[in-house]
Scaffold this motif. Structure first.
Motif, PDB file in Angstrom:
ATOM      1  N   SER A   2      46.145  26.063  40.479  1.00 44.74           N
ATOM      2  CA  SER A   2      46.087  27.654  40.937  1.00 44.74           C
ATOM      3  C   SER A   2      45.027  27.948  40.914  1.00 44.74           C
ATOM      4  O   SER A   2      44.944  27.916  39.612  1.00 44.74           O
ATOM      5  N   ALA A   3      43.877  28.623  40.836  1.00 43.01           N
ATOM      6  CA  ALA A   3      42.842  29.097  40.310  1.00 43.01           C
ATOM      7  C   ALA A   3      43.223  30.217  39.975  1.00 43.01           C
ATOM      8  O   ALA A   3      43.567  31.242  40.396  1.00 43.01           O
ATOM      9  N   HIS A   4      42.205  30.363  38.493  1.00 46.57           N
ATOM     10  CA  HIS A   4      42.391  31.825  38.034  1.00 46.57           C
ATOM     11  C   HIS A   4      40.452  32.694  37.882  1.00 46.57           C
ATOM     12  O   HIS A   4      40.566  31.616  37.048  1.00 46.57           O
ATOM     13  N   VAL A   5      40.384  33.196  39.065  1.00 47.21           N
ATOM     14  CA  VAL A   5      38.736  33.075  38.831  1.00 47.21           C
ATOM     15  C   VAL A   5      38.344  35.192  38.004  1.00 47.21           C
ATOM     16  O   VAL A   5      39.471  36.029  38.309  1.00 47.21           O
ATOM     17  N   VAL A   6      37.685  34.598  36.801  1.00 45.51           N
ATOM     18  CA  VAL A   6      36.970  35.788  35.966  1.00 45.51           C
ATOM     19  C   VAL A   6      36.382  36.546  36.638  1.00 45.51           C
ATOM     20  O   VAL A   6      34.986  35.915  36.374  1.00 45.51           O
ATOM     21  N   LEU A   7      35.824  38.060  36.984  1.00 47.14           N
ATOM     22  CA  LEU A   7      34.906  38.187  37.755  1.00 47.14           C
ATOM     23  C   LEU A   7      34.053  39.353  36.402  1.00 47.14           C
ATOM     24  O   LEU A   7      35.481  40.306  36.233  1.00 47.14           O
ATOM     25  N   ILE A   8      33.622  39.570  35.910  1.00 45.81           N
ATOM     26  CA  ILE A   8      32.808  41.035  35.577  1.00 45.81           C
ATOM     27  C   ILE A   8      31.868  41.844  35.416  1.00 45.81           C
ATOM     28  O   ILE A   8      30.718  40.832  35.573  1.00 45.81           O
ATOM     29  N   ASP A   9      32.164  42.349  35.585  1.00 43.59           N
ATOM     30  CA  ASP A   9      30.996  43.325  35.720  1.00 43.59           C
ATOM     31  C   ASP A   9      30.267  43.609  34.515  1.00 43.59           C
ATOM     32  O   ASP A   9      29.916  44.218  33.516  1.00 43.59           O
ATOM     33  N   ALA A 124      33.940  42.590  44.763  1.00 43.99           N
ATOM     34  CA  ALA A 124      35.151  42.664  45.598  1.00 43.99           C
ATOM     35  C   ALA A 124      35.268  41.288  46.277  1.00 43.99           C
ATOM     36  O   ALA A 124      36.481  41.155  47.334  1.00 43.99           O
ATOM     37  N   THR A 125      33.920  41.106  47.205  1.00 41.79           N
ATOM     38  CA  THR A 125      33.865  40.067  48.050  1.00 41.79           C
ATOM     39  C   THR A 125      34.432  39.030  47.801  1.00 41.79           C
ATOM     40  O   THR A 125      35.087  38.507  48.318  1.00 41.79           O
ATOM     41  N   LEU A 126      34.025  38.743  46.630  1.00 44.22           N
ATOM     42  CA  LEU A 126      34.449  37.074  46.036  1.00 44.22           C
ATOM     43  C   LEU A 126      36.556  37.285  45.859  1.00 44.22           C
ATOM     44  O   LEU A 126      37.199  36.374  46.014  1.00 44.22           O
ATOM     45  N   SER A 127      36.663  38.053  45.236  1.00 45.56           N
ATOM     46  CA  SER A 127      37.633  38.627  44.277  1.00 45.56           C
ATOM     47  C   SER A 127      38.650  38.656  46.252  1.00 45.56           C
ATOM     48  O   SER A 127      39.841  38.151  45.963  1.00 45.56           O
ATOM     49  N   VAL A 128      38.049  38.988  47.569  1.00 44.92           N
ATOM     50  CA  VAL A 128      38.793  39.160  48.543  1.00 44.92           C
ATOM     51  C   VAL A 128      39.141  37.875  49.131  1.00 44.92           C
ATOM     52  O   VAL A 128      40.500  37.450  49.974  1.00 44.92           O
ATOM     53  N   LYS A 129      38.155  36.745  49.190  1.00 49.17           N
ATOM     54  CA  LYS A 129      37.586  35.325  49.339  1.00 49.17           C
ATOM     55  C   LYS A 129      38.669  34.820  48.361  1.00 49.17           C
ATOM     56  O   LYS A 129      39.634  33.833  49.493  1.00 49.17           O
ATOM     57  N   VAL A 130      39.401  35.097  47.423  1.00 44.60           N
ATOM     58  CA  VAL A 130      40.173  34.298  46.433  1.00 44.60           C
ATOM     59  C   VAL A 130      41.684  34.671  47.016  1.00 44.60           C
ATOM     60  O   VAL A 130      42.165  33.190  47.079  1.00 44.60           O
ATOM     61  N   ALA A 131      41.832  36.125  46.900  1.00 46.71           N
ATOM     62  CA  ALA A 131      43.107  36.154  47.012  1.00 46.71           C
ATOM     63  C   ALA A 131      43.920  35.658  48.688  1.00 46.71           C
ATOM     64  O   ALA A 131      44.776  35.793  48.607  1.00 46.71           O
ATOM     65  N   LEU A 132      42.473  36.061  49.559  1.00 40.80           N
ATOM     66  CA  LEU A 132      43.201  35.611  50.919  1.00 40.80           C
ATOM     67  C   LEU A 132      43.110  33.783  50.555  1.00 40.80           C
ATOM     68  O   LEU A 132      44.291  33.649  51.889  1.00 40.80           O
ATOM     69  N   ARG A 133      43.090  33.125  49.980  1.00 40.32           N
ATOM     70  CA  ARG A 133      43.877  32.195  49.113  1.00 40.32           C
ATOM     71  C   ARG A 133      44.740  31.762  48.700  1.00 40.32           C
ATOM     72  O   ARG A 133      45.251  30.741  48.335  1.00 40.32           O
ATOM     73  N   ASN A 134      45.485  32.855  48.571  1.00 37.61           N
ATOM     74  CA  ASN A 134      46.336  32.663  47.279  1.00 37.61           C
ATOM     75  C   ASN A 134      46.465  32.324  45.777  1.00 37.61           C
ATOM     76  O   ASN A 134      47.304  31.782  44.939  1.00 37.61           O
ATOM     77  N   GLN A 135      45.173  32.695  45.689  1.00 33.56           N
ATOM     78  CA  GLN A 135      44.678  32.372  44.040  1.00 33.56           C
ATOM     79  C   GLN A 135      44.233  33.773  43.788  1.00 33.56           C
ATOM     80  O   GLN A 135      44.093  35.002  44.298  1.00 33.56           O
ATOM     81  N   HIS A 136      44.472  33.534  42.153  1.00 33.05           N
ATOM     82  CA  HIS A 136      44.341  34.859  41.793  1.00 33.05           C
ATOM     83  C   HIS A 136      42.796  35.719  40.738  1.00 33.05           C
ATOM     84  O   HIS A 136      41.652  34.204  40.697  1.00 33.05           O
TER      85      HIS A 136
END
Length: 269
Positions: A2-9, A124-136
């Protein structure tokens, strides 16, 4: 795996770090010219250290630092007073962005500066796309806008206080659950970004209405609503529609890259 994507503002992180580095050298609100270069050097080093800490604490498989576009986003066209009065980034700090990005890249983390979008919308776009794949996804920011999209797959992490801004935090601070935040802010507005709400309806009243009726749509259609509240909503209908557009994070921005493009070399990180 499972991927864990960290996105930094990016600017949320960098500007807060800069403020900490600058504070000891301020005199009457001004930074002395002879200390400016030292403060900038300290800021670059502190940003590099912060990213190292974030990678160690959150242990992501993928990471990306997201900046705002230099062009005004769509919100300014809708509402010219958006973020009116907010202090601009000091020009001497803006000139260090390439150095800071290079230091991030040395840790294997790339930076993205969109053509015309705010970092919030890209994240937000990338977070939602990742979440829809059941990734974090973990969003590193203190910007409250992200709290409206948290769920079991999307978390928000406050690096400066070393804590997750979770559903309990949202409930304690706003008296509603994350899924009701957009309705709440449509009623109350957002003073941070100069987005107006409904005059006479503060957070306590807005939270009580949403708790009682479940949603803003239900509040507006409630037959037993107090006449004074009903009148305020009717008089501010167009303002609420505008505020909601301004407050809503976009989730459909074409990104132009895949997760594999931001995968970390874990040995390097």
């Amino acid at each position: 795996m499972s991927a864990h994507v960290v996105l930094i503002d990016a600017l949320n992180l960098i500007r807060r770090i800069y403020a900490v580095q600058e504070r000891p050298f301020l005199f009457n609100g001004e930074l002395a010219p002879n200390t400016q270069q030292q403060v900038l050097h300290n800021t670059v080093q502190a940003c590099f250290q912060a990213l190292q800490n974030i990678l160690a604490q959150l242990e992501p498989s993928h990471a990306l630092v997201v900046f705002d576009s230099e062009k005004p986003c769509f919100r300014y066209a809708l509402y010219p007073d958006y973020k009116k009065g907010r202090a601009k980034m000091p020009s001497h700090l803006a000139q260090q962005m390439n150095k800071i990005q290079d230091s991030f890249l040395a840790l294997g983390v790339d930076s993205l500066e969109p053509d015309e979008d705010e970092a919030d919308d890209v994240i937000a776009t990338l977070s939602v796309k990742v979440a829809l794949r059941n990734q974090h996804t973990t969003i590193v920011s203190t910007d409250k806008a992200f709290l409206s999209i948290i769920n079991e797959n999307i978390k928000v992490y406050d690096y400066f206080n070393r804590r997750y801004l979770d559903e309990i935090y949202v409930k304690d601070k706003f008296q509603v659950t994350p899924d009701k935040l957009l309705d709440l802010w449509t009623l109350t507005g957002d003073t941070t970004n100069k987005i107006p709400g409904v005059a006479g309806i503060g957070q306590v009243t807005a939270a009580q209405l949403l708790d009682e009726y479940g949603s803003l749509a239900a509040v507006k259609n409630a037959p037993q609503l107090k006449p004074a509240i009903k009148r305020k909503l009717e008089e501010n209908q167009s303002q609420m529609e505008l505020s909601r557009k301004l407050l809503t994070l976009k989730q459909d921005i074409p990104l132009g890259f895949n997760l594999k493009d931001i995968r970390l070399n874990l040995a390097q990180a």
